[in-house]
Design a protein around this motif. Structure first.
Motif, short mmCIF file in Angstrom:
data_model
loop_
_atom_site.label_atom_id
_atom_site.label_comp_id
_atom_site.label_asym_id
_atom_site.label_seq_id
_atom_site.Cartn_x
_atom_site.Cartn_y
_atom_site.Cartn_z
N CYS A 69 0.78 -1.23 0.00
CA CYS A 69 0.00 0.00 0.00
C CYS A 69 0.82 1.29 0.00
CB CYS A 69 -0.95 0.05 1.18
SG CYS A 69 -1.03 -1.45 2.16
N ILE A 72 1.37 3.03 -3.25
CA ILE A 72 0.34 3.90 -3.83
C ILE A 72 0.56 5.33 -3.37
CG2 ILE A 72 -2.11 4.22 -4.18
CD1 ILE A 72 -1.15 1.58 -5.17
N GLU A 73 0.89 5.51 -2.09
CA GLU A 73 1.16 6.87 -1.61
C GLU A 73 2.47 7.39 -2.19
OE1 GLU A 73 -1.41 8.18 -0.82
OE2 GLU A 73 -1.51 8.53 1.30
N ARG A 81 0.22 16.31 -7.54
CA ARG A 81 -0.08 17.21 -6.41
C ARG A 81 1.11 17.40 -5.50
NH1 ARG A 81 -4.96 16.41 -2.08
NH2 ARG A 81 -4.77 18.44 -1.12
N ARG A 106 5.22 -3.70 3.09
CA ARG A 106 5.65 -4.79 3.95
C ARG A 106 6.51 -5.77 3.17
NH1 ARG A 106 0.08 -4.75 3.32
NH2 ARG A 106 -0.71 -6.41 2.01
N PHE A 141 1.55 -5.69 10.99
CA PHE A 141 1.76 -7.11 10.76
C PHE A 141 2.84 -7.66 11.67
CE2 PHE A 141 -0.99 -7.55 7.20
CZ PHE A 141 -1.04 -6.28 6.67
N CYS A 165 0.94 4.79 8.26
CA CYS A 165 0.34 3.60 7.70
C CYS A 165 -0.85 3.97 6.83
CB CYS A 165 -0.07 2.63 8.80
SG CYS A 165 -0.63 1.04 8.14
N PRO A 166 -0.71 4.37 5.58
CA PRO A 166 0.58 4.71 4.99
C PRO A 166 0.95 6.15 5.27
CG PRO A 166 -1.12 4.85 3.33
CD PRO A 166 -1.80 4.48 4.60
N VAL B 48 -2.76 -12.98 6.43
CA VAL B 48 -3.92 -12.23 6.93
C VAL B 48 -4.94 -13.17 7.53
CG1 VAL B 48 -5.88 -10.87 6.18
CG2 VAL B 48 -3.65 -10.30 5.38
N LEU B 63 -7.38 -4.81 9.53
CA LEU B 63 -6.51 -5.74 8.83
C LEU B 63 -7.00 -5.96 7.40
CD1 LEU B 63 -4.09 -7.38 9.61
CD2 LEU B 63 -5.58 -9.23 10.26
N ARG B 66 -5.85 -3.31 4.89
CA ARG B 66 -4.46 -3.27 4.45
C ARG B 66 -4.00 -4.58 3.85
NH1 ARG B 66 -5.37 -0.22 8.73
NH2 ARG B 66 -4.09 1.63 9.00
N GLY B 67 -4.41 -5.67 4.47
CA GLY B 67 -3.81 -6.95 4.12
C GLY B 67 -4.38 -7.57 2.88
N TYR B 70 -5.34 -3.50 -1.17
CA TYR B 70 -5.28 -2.19 -0.53
C TYR B 70 -5.84 -1.08 -1.38
CZ TYR B 70 -0.95 -2.87 -3.11
OH TYR B 70 -0.03 -3.20 -4.07
N LEU B 71 -6.11 -1.33 -2.67
CA LEU B 71 -6.67 -0.28 -3.49
C LEU B 71 -8.16 -0.12 -3.27
CD1 LEU B 71 -4.97 -0.57 -6.93
CD2 LEU B 71 -4.67 1.15 -5.21
N VAL B 114 -6.61 4.28 -10.31
CA VAL B 114 -5.23 3.81 -10.12
C VAL B 114 -4.90 2.80 -11.20
CG1 VAL B 114 -3.63 2.61 -8.61
CG2 VAL B 114 -5.29 4.15 -7.65
N GLU B 137 -6.88 12.23 -6.18
CA GLU B 137 -6.64 13.10 -5.02
C GLU B 137 -7.94 13.76 -4.59
OE1 GLU B 137 -4.04 13.84 -3.08
OE2 GLU B 137 -2.77 12.36 -4.06
N GLU B 141 -9.54 13.26 -0.93
CA GLU B 141 -9.87 14.38 -0.04
C GLU B 141 -11.25 14.22 0.54
OE1 GLU B 141 -7.74 18.16 -2.06
OE2 GLU B 141 -9.68 18.47 -1.12
N GLU B 144 -11.11 11.64 3.13
CA GLU B 144 -10.41 12.06 4.34
C GLU B 144 -11.30 12.95 5.19
OE1 GLU B 144 -6.01 13.69 5.51
OE2 GLU B 144 -6.83 14.12 3.54
N ARG B 150 -6.67 8.41 4.09
CA ARG B 150 -6.49 8.58 2.66
C ARG B 150 -6.56 7.25 1.92
NH1 ARG B 150 -3.43 12.90 0.23
NH2 ARG B 150 -2.57 11.25 -1.07
N LEU B 151 -5.96 6.25 2.49
CA LEU B 151 -5.89 4.97 1.78
C LEU B 151 -6.56 3.88 2.59
CD1 LEU B 151 -4.54 4.15 -0.89
CD2 LEU B 151 -2.67 3.27 0.43
N HIS B 152 -6.42 3.94 3.90
CA HIS B 152 -7.02 2.93 4.78
C HIS B 152 -8.00 3.62 5.70
CE1 HIS B 152 -4.19 0.25 3.13
NE2 HIS B 152 -3.15 0.74 3.74
N SER B 364 -1.46 -7.82 -3.20
CA SER B 364 -1.92 -8.05 -1.84
C SER B 364 -3.18 -8.89 -1.84
CB SER B 364 -2.19 -6.70 -1.19
OG SER B 364 -2.47 -6.85 0.16
#
Lengths: 199, 368
Positions: A69, A72-73, A81, A106, A141, A165-166, B48, B63, B66-67, B70-71, B114, B137, B141, B144, B150-152, B364
């Motif tokens: 992950c 991606i960031e 940006r 990871r 993890f 994270c992230p 996981v 979990l 992320r695990g 993740y997208l 993505v 983005e 936003e 968020e 942002r991602l998780h 993932s």
């Protein structure tokens, strides 16, 4: 420590022990020794190193090693940006042309030898940014896990740890800027020639 | 005099800008033609499923973010919670269901962006990468502002969602939809009628319908090969039965068809989002009296949801305790990756990159 000689991570050897310094017979090193011996020679060396370090720090080319992950960031940091190209950071696909490896994500036990091999394929001087909690310490993890490494610094020596994270792209940005500060403080030529670093 | 030829085994190693993660492909080449492809996975296996056996259900949500995949973090959360809520017979309030549908479709657009960006940069169209991430983005936003991440996100909880969306958030969503409708036109203008793009994608990497069914391909990969199956229509969950949307299906099964299917899915997601915003009722966002250390009754269940990658299934076995006894994840990217060898045989090395990107795998999800 400016020359990065401090051990990092678990049971790590110092960086300078891992890659032996080039033979002092190289012409540049002899020149550096001669200049250093002159009265006021260290002022010249410091100025030259200052310029060289400014050049090195302003064009850090990373090998993108996006694992999970955080990649991606990291891609977001390279995108429009939070443009990392502004500070000279352009991703290179091959370790031979890279001087930074951003381990983003990871690392499993299966990929540990690959990471090590990639790091060894990079020419000196090389740096490592460990991006994200997983690469720093194993992250979420850590517990009850049989396959994720508890930090990439169990395999390669890390210069800058970026937690998160992230981590936001701004956080990766700060990590790169911290690395730039670290590079600018290095006694680059004198370390090459094996001379004592300034106090 | 005949030329002596040999097969070359080429390793597209786990570190490669175009493998979308740590996938190793062992490609057997005859000149430039691909004879065989053997994917080597496991470089991101995060155990996981085992970890979930030591986590409570709410801990497992973070979990799942992320695990797995993740997208599409919210899609994973939804998959896990659909199993938990069905087994535990937990009713989610109406507003929570509408919000969840809205967020899931926003997540689908973000994931497809993505995919489009990274796939296009693989085949050389760098501009699309920058444009897609710019749009993404905007979505991030919005996410968020409401979820904090942002991602998780860890936004969905058993019984609803964590917090209500802030004031004026839905106006932001509608503004994004209006803007995005024009952006898709821009992407199409750059790609669809582009002769270079057509040569690189039309007729390449065909997956015939029968093979797709046999290998268990689902999601946009299956729909591009003519399999008209979408879990949102076949086994509706949340509010998918009450919104109108079309499921794009193509018959050709080539890389261009997968591109078209995903682009159309983004448009349909916008349609669903607008309907969700229009029909969003007031009310509770979380079922009352769901304990934090949730104990599910003894039993087992298999539920499925439509993640941006395909049919994401969760098989949950509970022994009545706080932790699940076993969670088995049916990952769509794993099954779609299995079809890779069939898709790649006979094409050239440059096509390998285009085909691999077009199945939209996330390692993932493949490795979990």
């Amino acid at each position: 420590m400016p020359d990065g000689a401090q051990p990092q991570g678990n049971g790590q050897t110092a960086r300078s022990e891992q890659s032996p310094k080039p033979s002092a017979a190289a012409p540049i090193d002899r020149l550096v020794e001669v200049v250093d011996a002159l009265p006021g020679g260290s002022v010249i060396l410091t100025t030259v190193e200052h310029v060289l370090n400014w050049g090195r720090a302003s064009s850090i080319w990373p090998l993108t090693f996006g694992l999970a992950c955080c990649a991606i960031e990291m891609m977001g940091a390279f995108a429009g940006r939070f443009d990392l190209d502004r500070i000279g950071v352009i991703p290179r696909a091959t370790p031979r042309q890279a001087d930074l490896i951003i381990v983003a994500g990871r690392a499993t036990i299966k990929i540990a030898p690959i990471v090590r091999r990639l790091w060894e394929q990079m020419p000196e001087p090389k740096y490592v940014i460990s991006m994200g909690s997983c690469a720093t310490c194993g992250g979420p993890f850590y517990y009850d896990n049989y396959s994720i490494l508890k930090g990439i610094d169990t395999v390669i020596p890390v210069d800058v740890y970026v937690p998160g994270c992230p981590p936001r792209p701004e956080a990766l940005y700060e990590g790169v800027l911290k690395l730039q500060e670290k590079i600018k403080a290095e006694p680059f030529l004198r370390r090459r020639a094996g001379l004592a670093a300034p106090a | 005099m005949a030329l002596r030829t040999e097969e070359l085994i080429l390793n597209m190693g786990p570190q490669h800008p175009s493998t979308h993660g740590v996938l190793r492909l062992v490609v057997t080449l005859e000149g430039e033609n691909v004879v065989d492809v053997a994917p080597d996975i496991g470089y991101l296996h995060s155990s996981v499923e085992k970890m979930m056996e030591y986590r409570t259900y709410i801990q497992s949500i973070s979990l799942a973010d992320r695990g797995m995949d993740y997208l599409a973090a919210l899609a994973n959360e939804m998959a896990l919670l659909r199993a938990v809520e069905t087994l535990g017979k937990i009713e989610t309030p109406q507003r929570a269901q509408w919000l969840r549908t809205l967020f899931l479709e926003l997540q689908r657009i973000a994931s497809h962006l993505v995919w489009l960006g990274t796939w296009c940069i693989d085949i050389g169209a760098t501009t699309v990468f920058l444009w897609c991430f710019r749009e993404r983005e905007k979505i991030i936003e919005l996410m968020e502002k409401s979820t904090g991440g942002r991602l998780h996100y860890v936004y969905f909880r058993p019984g609803g969602v964590y917090e209500d969306v802030p004031e004026g958030w839905t106006d932001g969503v509608l503004a994004f939809c209006d803007d995005f409708a024009q952006r898709i036109v821009e992407y199409e203008g750059l790609l669809t009628a582009n002769p270079i793009f057509e040569v690189r994608t039309k007729g390449i990497g065909i997956l015939p319908r029968a093979t797709a069914i046999n290998l268990g391909a689902s999601g946009p990969v299956g729909r591009a090969s003519g399999i008209d199956f979408d879990v949102r229509k076949a086994f509706p969950y949340e509010k998918y039965a009450e919104v109108e949307f079309d499921v794009p299906v193509r018959q050709e099964g080539d890389v261009f068809a997968r591109y078209q299917v995903r682009l159309e899915e983004m448009r349909q997601s916008m349609r669903i989002i607008r309907q969700c915003v229009a029909k969003l009722p007031a009310g509770e966002i979380r079922a009352p009296k769901v304990p934090i250390t949730l104990r599910l009754p003894k039993g087992e269940i298999y539920t499925r949801t439509e993640s941006p990658r395909g049919d994401l299934g969760i098989y949950l076995v509970s022994e009545g305790g706080e932790h699940p006894y076993r969670v088995k994840i049916r990952a769509p990217a794993f099954s779609n990756l299995y079809a890779l060898t069939e898709m790649m045989r006979g094409w050239k090395v440059a096509d390998v990159i285009a085909i691999l990107g077009s199945i939209d795998i996330v390692l993932s999800d493949v490795d979990r």
